[in-house]
Design a protein around this motif. Structure first.
Motif, PDB file in Angstrom:
ATOM      1  N   VAL A  43       0.822  -1.210   0.000  1.00  0.00           N
ATOM      2  CA  VAL A  43       0.000   0.000   0.000  1.00  0.00           C
ATOM      3  C   VAL A  43       0.857   1.261   0.000  1.00  0.00           C
ATOM      4  O   VAL A  43       0.607   2.190  -0.794  1.00  0.00           O
ATOM      5  N   SER A  76      -3.782  -0.795  -9.039  1.00  0.00           N
ATOM      6  CA  SER A  76      -3.525  -0.694  -7.594  1.00  0.00           C
ATOM      7  C   SER A  76      -3.011   0.682  -7.200  1.00  0.00           C
ATOM      8  O   SER A  76      -3.290   1.160  -6.096  1.00  0.00           O
ATOM      9  N   VAL A  80      -5.873   2.486  -4.415  1.00  0.00           N
ATOM     10  CA  VAL A  80      -5.438   2.701  -3.023  1.00  0.00           C
ATOM     11  C   VAL A  80      -5.718   4.128  -2.567  1.00  0.00           C
ATOM     12  O   VAL A  80      -5.725   4.408  -1.363  1.00  0.00           O
ATOM     13  N   TYR A 126      -2.923  -9.389  -6.338  1.00  0.00           N
ATOM     14  CA  TYR A 126      -2.407  -8.705  -5.154  1.00  0.00           C
ATOM     15  C   TYR A 126      -2.550  -9.518  -3.855  1.00  0.00           C
ATOM     16  O   TYR A 126      -3.386 -10.417  -3.766  1.00  0.00           O
ATOM     17  N   VAL A 130      -4.098  -5.390  -0.062  1.00  0.00           N
ATOM     18  CA  VAL A 130      -4.155  -4.461  -1.198  1.00  0.00           C
ATOM     19  C   VAL A 130      -5.481  -4.627  -1.939  1.00  0.00           C
ATOM     20  O   VAL A 130      -6.175  -3.646  -2.241  1.00  0.00           O
TER      21      VAL A 130
END
Length: 237
Positions: A43, A76, A80, A126, A130
């Protein structure tokens, strides 16, 4: 000719955008690398990847190419940031590039709605912590996640080494009970070559990261989004 600038971190599956140029008439997908280091599925590392410090300079390069749209091609590294943060990223890119802009995460949400779907299953490279951010991101847009599979692939570079059989096996193993489509996020994963086979095997539409990235970029550029061999999304409803 439409130019969709692809802002891409690291090196893994960016060759798929060159492949897309052979499948979609009168479209270019120049790749502009935003980061040359490792793209860890962590992250904190992903928040850095999606920061304005790393996205603004390549977005300005997209302006110099005369891009018709610009897309942050990292699932991702966008989800996030959450729903609002994703829209802020798109605005950073739009401001620097001077072109309509988006990200792969926003493209996934838009593609689900384009298919008229509200219930999806996810098969993610992932780690679980995540991937949970992607679930929250989609749920914010009214999309129900019926099942989530995670595989703990450490980085984008590792994902880029996974072959088509891994993608097919992962999709076949996904729990699609009650789902209207399967989402396979990660622009580091090679999926385009097996899209038709994936949909034939599952019997439902399959959305993959580089596929939805290209689709959203074309829509923003005002370019037709129909093509053979790229799944239900490119066939329309």
């Amino acid at each position: 000719m439409s130019t969709v600038a692809i802002l891409y971190p690291g090196h893994s599956a960016e060759d798929e955008f060159k492949q897309l140029e052979t499948l979609i008439p009168d479209a270019r997908f120049p790749v502009i690398h935003t980061w040359e280091g490792s793209t860890d599925h962590d992250v904190d590392a992903l928040l850095k990847l999606g920061s304005p410090e790393l996205l603004t300079p390549p977005a300005a390069e997209a302006r110099s190419l005369g891009a018709d749209s610009a897309i942050w091609a990292c699932t991702s590294g966008s989800f996030v940031y959450g729903w609002e943060g994703c829209h802020e990223q798109a605005e950073w890119i739009r401001s620097a590039s001077g072109a309509p802009s988006s990200s792969t995460s926003l493209a996934f949400a838009a593609a689900v709605h384009e298919l008229g779907a509200t219930r999806v299953s996810i098969a993610a490279t992932y780690p679980a912590d995540v991937a949970s951010h992607f679930v929250k991101f989609l749920e914010h847009d009214g999309i129900t996640v019926t099942a989530l599979s995670t595989y703990g692939v450490p980085s984008g570079e590792d994902a880029g080494l996974l072959g088509p059989e891994w993608v097919l096996d992962t999709a076949r193993a996904a729990d699609i009970t009650g789902a209207e489509c399967l989402l396979v996020p990660d622009t580091a994963l090679h999926t385009l070559a097996v899209l038709p086979e994936l949909e034939d095997a599952l019997g439902i539409p399959v959305l993959t990261a580089n596929q939805v990235t290209a689709w959203q970029g074309l829509k923003l550029a005002g370019h037709p989004t129909t093509s053979d061999g790229l799944g239900a999304l490119f066939r329309g409803r």
